[in-house]
Design a protein around this motif. Structure first.
Motif, PDB file in Angstrom:
ATOM      1  N   THR A 249       0.858  -1.183   0.000  1.00 37.84           N
ATOM      2  CA  THR A 249       0.000   0.000   0.000  1.00 37.84           C
ATOM      3  C   THR A 249       0.894   1.232   0.000  1.00 37.84           C
ATOM      4  OG1 THR A 249      -0.069   0.184   2.419  1.00 37.84           O
ATOM      5  CG2 THR A 249      -1.796  -1.158   1.380  1.00 37.84           C
ATOM      6  N   PRO A 250       0.377   2.418  -0.393  1.00 35.25           N
ATOM      7  CA  PRO A 250      -0.965   2.687  -0.910  1.00 35.25           C
ATOM      8  C   PRO A 250      -1.114   2.413  -2.397  1.00 35.25           C
ATOM      9  CG  PRO A 250       0.233   4.740  -0.742  1.00 35.25           C
ATOM     10  CD  PRO A 250       1.141   3.671  -0.177  1.00 35.25           C
TER      11      PRO A 250
ATOM     12  N   THR B   2     -10.599   3.597   4.696  1.00 37.36           N
ATOM     13  CA  THR B   2      -9.398   2.948   4.167  1.00 37.36           C
ATOM     14  C   THR B   2      -8.596   2.294   5.281  1.00 37.36           C
ATOM     15  OG1 THR B   2      -9.273   4.539   2.349  1.00 37.36           O
ATOM     16  CG2 THR B   2      -7.263   3.329   2.887  1.00 37.36           C
ATOM     17  N   PHE B   3      -8.365   3.027   6.338  1.00 40.58           N
ATOM     18  CA  PHE B   3      -7.515   2.520   7.417  1.00 40.58           C
ATOM     19  C   PHE B   3      -8.253   1.508   8.289  1.00 40.58           C
ATOM     20  CE2 PHE B   3      -5.984   6.682   6.102  1.00 40.58           C
ATOM     21  CZ  PHE B   3      -4.697   6.341   5.712  1.00 40.58           C
TER      22      PHE B   3
ATOM     23  N   TYR C 113       2.056  10.563   5.353  1.00 36.97           N
ATOM     24  CA  TYR C 113       0.952  10.331   6.302  1.00 36.97           C
ATOM     25  C   TYR C 113       0.416   8.910   6.157  1.00 36.97           C
ATOM     26  CZ  TYR C 113      -3.967  10.502   7.848  1.00 36.97           C
ATOM     27  OH  TYR C 113      -5.184  10.234   8.430  1.00 36.97           O
ATOM     28  N   PHE C 114       0.230   8.476   4.914  1.00 40.46           N
ATOM     29  CA  PHE C 114      -0.311   7.146   4.683  1.00 40.46           C
ATOM     30  C   PHE C 114       0.659   6.069   5.184  1.00 40.46           C
ATOM     31  CE2 PHE C 114      -3.707   5.062   2.194  1.00 40.46           C
ATOM     32  CZ  PHE C 114      -3.310   3.747   2.334  1.00 40.46           C
TER      33      PHE C 114
ATOM     34  N   THR D   4       1.147  13.723   2.010  1.00 37.88           N
ATOM     35  CA  THR D   4       0.055  12.751   2.057  1.00 37.88           C
ATOM     36  C   THR D   4       0.600  11.336   1.987  1.00 37.88           C
ATOM     37  OG1 THR D   4      -1.323  14.373   0.905  1.00 37.88           O
ATOM     38  CG2 THR D   4      -2.151  12.121   1.020  1.00 37.88           C
ATOM     39  N   TYR D   5       1.576  11.121   1.133  1.00 33.72           N
ATOM     40  CA  TYR D   5       2.273   9.833   1.023  1.00 33.72           C
ATOM     41  C   TYR D   5       2.891   9.459   2.371  1.00 33.72           C
ATOM     42  CZ  TYR D   5       5.841   6.695  -1.206  1.00 33.72           C
ATOM     43  OH  TYR D   5       6.662   5.652  -1.592  1.00 33.72           O
TER      44      TYR D   5
ATOM     45  N   TRP E  50      -4.792  11.178  -6.532  1.00 32.89           N
ATOM     46  CA  TRP E  50      -5.149  12.023  -5.395  1.00 32.89           C
ATOM     47  C   TRP E  50      -5.454  13.446  -5.856  1.00 32.89           C
ATOM     48  CZ3 TRP E  50      -0.597  10.341  -1.692  1.00 32.89           C
ATOM     49  CH2 TRP E  50      -0.887   9.069  -1.161  1.00 32.89           C
TER      50      TRP E  50
ATOM     51  N   ARG F  69       0.781   5.955   9.013  1.00 34.48           N
ATOM     52  CA  ARG F  69      -0.438   5.429   9.654  1.00 34.48           C
ATOM     53  C   ARG F  69      -0.537   3.916   9.489  1.00 34.48           C
ATOM     54  NH1 ARG F  69      -6.496   8.223   9.488  1.00 34.48           N
ATOM     55  NH2 ARG F  69      -7.477   6.648  10.850  1.00 34.48           N
TER      56      ARG F  69
ATOM     57  N   PRO G 198      -6.509   8.342   1.050  1.00 38.50           N
ATOM     58  CA  PRO G 198      -6.011   8.646   2.391  1.00 38.50           C
ATOM     59  C   PRO G 198      -6.951   9.528   3.210  1.00 38.50           C
ATOM     60  CG  PRO G 198      -5.030  10.156   0.834  1.00 38.50           C
ATOM     61  CD  PRO G 198      -5.943   9.254   0.026  1.00 38.50           C
TER      62      PRO G 198
ATOM     63  N   THR H 113       0.912   9.837  -7.398  1.00 40.30           N
ATOM     64  CA  THR H 113      -0.137  10.549  -6.652  1.00 40.30           C
ATOM     65  C   THR H 113      -1.153  11.260  -7.541  1.00 40.30           C
ATOM     66  OG1 THR H 113       1.279  12.513  -6.468  1.00 40.30           O
ATOM     67  CG2 THR H 113       1.407  10.876  -4.686  1.00 40.30           C
TER      68      THR H 113
END
Length: 518
Positions: free
Chosen positions: A245-246, A276-277, A337-338, A334-335, A314, A341, A271, A311
């Motif tokens: 992922t992602p 998703t999570f 962050y994903f 954002t990448y 997105w 997480r 994201p 991306t």
């Protein structure tokens, strides 16, 4: 081994021939000038089912021909410190093997090992010392006394198998596991799902498999997975799952479109929504049991991919773009962050995380310090940088150890060095490496002859002493014979020196003569 000797080895004495053909090369081996005959072995001192079952598997491999027993079976006294050891990264696989000049009940063959997995490695070595003489109809060990002290150079030695681009049945994966153990490789890196298909039946999110697999038949049930993982464990092979992922996740959207940017632009995964999570967390619980060393994959290492993230989907989504603006995120934020997480979810379930090297190239030392970086990009020299920063490394550089590269020769694979450029003080951070069998052009019909025998070049680089394995010309006779050794066990290893890796023989010839096939 039961095949005639390669010509370069045949010129040596019989004493040298047996000991000189062990693959991968032991750390230390010495031999004498005598021979000893045996119709069978009697193992003394075993207590665990793992060790006893290993003997049951190896007996027909060592003694494939029925013979009249004219001499007594030789005793092998086995000493294993912990026969119930757990199989994880760093589990001790060392062993010693001693064959006296005149074995007897008072002076038996001996095997010592710290764990049952070291004992399994000793059995493989022993199997390569036993020869069958068709004229005499007898088994013998040449070059006794033999003294071997052996252990792996690296703790992580594997092959990646991709079951998304083409589905690989459990029966095929079991044969791959068998073959790994024969070469003293100890990891099946299972690239379970990808953009093309999602063949795993998740109990928490059943539409992943029902809608994402190629067909209703090309799926793995949880019981299938558990059976394979246990089958591998009994052979000293860890099964490490990868859930990428992602990116590489478009097949997820077939069952759960809400976790994707849109129906026409499916990856990277969305994201901006907790859905998703939540799905990722549920899937990971299905795979890990939600806690350390449990679940379908008790292996403590979990590969989360993170590679080749484009991306564009997105930024093309109004909802995701708006969310990014609200967070103050650009695409790289954002990448990051994903990745962070999803890593946190895996860590909460007691897993150490591996990611492909793009996450290092993007985020460097902002990554969690426990992250393991998997080097793969063609021509990459990221290893020294990663290890200098204190991060651990797995080596699989494309163009060198990518098994789907059919024009990459075994010599290129053999000469590769995972520690090149890395300082002596950081060598302990190199966990090892993997040959990568990506599945775009392999399925059950071709996977074994694409992996083998070239993966044996990788296995020796990862097991044996670096300084003793520098010369491909010296290694070639043993490599050629190891290919025949695999064939004798039903492993469909291609001709050993093909210019195109998995080509079939072009005409008549013995196993050891199949060279330079276009």
């Amino acid at each position: 081994m039961i095949f005639c000797r390669f010509l370069a080895v045949a010129s040596l004495t019989a004493t040298l021939a047996s000991a000189a053909t062990i693959w991968p090369l032991p750390q230390s081996v010495s031999y004498g000038s005598s021979s000893v005959e045996t119709p069978q072995f009697q193992f003394i001192g075993l207590s665990s089912d793992d060790s006893k079952n290993a003997v049951k598997r190896y007996n027909p491999l060592i003694f494939p021909h029925s013979v009249e027993q004219t001499v007594d079976a030789l005793d092998i006294l086995v000493t294993i410190d912990d026969e119930d050891a757990e199989l994880q990264l760093g589990t001790d696989e060392s062993y010693t093997l001693s064959v006296p000049e005149s074995p007897s009940s008072n002076s038996p063959i001996t095997i010592t090992a710290k764990t049952q997995y070291g004992f399994m490695r000793a059995l493989e070595t022993l199997s390569q010392l036993v020869d069958f003489d068709f004229d005499a109809e007898a088994y013998s060990i040449e070059g006794v006394p033999v003294e071997i002290s052996d252990s792996p150079r690296f703790p992580h030695r594997g092959v990646l198998v991709d079951s998304s681009r083409h589905f690989e049945p459990i029966s095929t994966l079991k044969i791959v596991v068998d073959s790994l153990a024969y070469a003293k490789l100890n990891v099946l890196h299972w690239h379970l799902v990808d953009s093309q298909s999602f063949p795993f039946d998740s109990k928490s999110y059943p539409l992943l498999g029902k809608q994402g697999a190629y067909s209703q038949f090309e799926r793995y049930s949880p019981n299938d997975v558990a059976e394979l993982v246990e089958y591998a464990r009994q052979r000293g092979v860890r099964v490490m799952v990868e859930i990428d992922t992602p990116g590489h996740a478009g097949s997820w959207c077939e069952g759960y479109p809400e976790i994707c940017p849109s129906k026409t632009c499916t990856e990277p995964l969305n994201p901006s929504t907790n859905a998703t999570f939540d799905l990722i967390e549920g899937l990971f619980k299905d795979l890990t049991g939600g806690q350390a060393k449990s679940g379908l994959f008790p292996e403590t290492l979990m590969h989360l991919g993170g590679d080749e993230v484009n991306t564009d989907c997105w930024t093309k989504s109004d909802d995701i773009s708006s969310w990014m603006d609200q967070q103050g995120f650009d695409e790289d934020d954002t990448y990051a962050y994903f990745i962070a997480r999803v890593q946190a979810i895996a860590h909460s379930m007691g897993r150490e995380v591996i990611g492909w090297e793009e996450i290092w190239n993007h985020f460097g030392t902002s990554l969690d310090p426990s992250t393991i970086i998997h080097q793969w990009l063609p021509g990459s020299t990221v290893g020294p940088e990663v290890t200098a920063a204190g991060y651990r490394l797995i080596w699989s550089t494309d163009g060198v150890w990518y098994l789907d590269g059919l024009s990459t020769t075994w010599q290129t694979m053999y000469e590769a060095e995972p520690t090149e450029g890395i300082s002596p003080s950081s060598l302990h951070l190199v966990l090892g490496g993997e040959g990568c069998m990506w599945g775009e052009t392999v399925d059950t019909s071709s996977i074994l002859q694409t992996i083998w025998p070239r993966a044996a070049a990788i296995s020796e680089r990862l097991w044996s002493d670096k300084n003793s394995t520098q010369n491909v010309d010296v290694a070639e006779p043993r490599y050629a014979e190891f290919r025949c050794h695999l064939n004798s066990r039903g492993i469909a290893a291609a001709p050993y020196d093909n210019l195109i890796a998995r080509n079939a023989p072009t005409g008549p010839g013995g196993c050891l003569d199949q060279r330079r096939r276009e």
